[in-house]
Design a protein around this motif. Sequence first.
Motif, PDB file in Angstrom:
ATOM      1  N   GLN A  23      28.302  -3.508  20.535  1.00  0.00           N
ATOM      2  CA  GLN A  23      28.954  -2.292  20.037  1.00  0.00           C
ATOM      3  C   GLN A  23      29.034  -1.236  21.144  1.00  0.00           C
ATOM      4  N   LYS A  24      27.936  -1.022  21.863  1.00  0.00           N
ATOM      5  CA  LYS A  24      27.917  -0.030  22.936  1.00  0.00           C
ATOM      6  C   LYS A  24      28.854  -0.434  24.080  1.00  0.00           C
ATOM      7  N   ILE A  25      28.892  -1.722  24.393  1.00  0.00           N
ATOM      8  CA  ILE A  25      29.801  -2.213  25.439  1.00  0.00           C
ATOM      9  C   ILE A  25      31.245  -1.922  25.046  1.00  0.00           C
ATOM     10  N   GLU A  26      31.577  -2.201  23.789  1.00  0.00           N
ATOM     11  CA  GLU A  26      32.953  -1.965  23.342  1.00  0.00           C
ATOM     12  C   GLU A  26      33.291  -0.477  23.348  1.00  0.00           C
ATOM     13  N   GLU A  27      32.335   0.366  22.994  1.00  0.00           N
ATOM     14  CA  GLU A  27      32.581   1.814  22.972  1.00  0.00           C
ATOM     15  C   GLU A  27      32.783   2.393  24.365  1.00  0.00           C
ATOM     16  N   ARG A  28      32.057   1.873  25.360  1.00  0.00           N
ATOM     17  CA  ARG A  28      32.031   2.531  26.672  1.00  0.00           C
ATOM     18  C   ARG A  28      32.684   1.772  27.817  1.00  0.00           C
TER      19      ARG A  28
END
Length: 149
Positions: A23-28
């Motif tokens: 999720q964090k990878i996709e957000e940033r």
Amino acid sequence: MYVYFSLGTNLGDKEHNLRLAVQKIEERIGKVISLSAFYATAPWGFSSENTFLNAAVCVETLLPPLSVLYLTQEMEREIGRTHKSVGGVYSDRLIDIDLLLYDDRVMDTPELKLPHPLMHERRFVMEPLVEIAPDLVHPVLKKKMRELL
């Protein structure tokens, strides 16, 4: 640009840790193109009672490699990783996000080596990677990921 990551965790709610990292990878960093299944594996390079859960993810990004590295290190800290493995000494961890490949780029700097220098020696990296990118060619070894596995 396509970036491939290896994800690993052997503490806490392992499935949650991997999903949070994705999720964090996709957000940033960028759009997740593919995510492997989660693989239960034994610790590599050290002894632990805790088995690992590993995955591979492919992301499309416009960010340069060092920015990607810094962002993943920040994400690891946010998820609760307190220290990186140094000098080949490994330990239990809530999350490990390793940058494996950045398109076909080859880099060798003190901060970042691309492709990841040990990826082809680690079954826990290669099995999930082959699931999502079997025909991807290693930019140094000039072999497909399925051949390296």
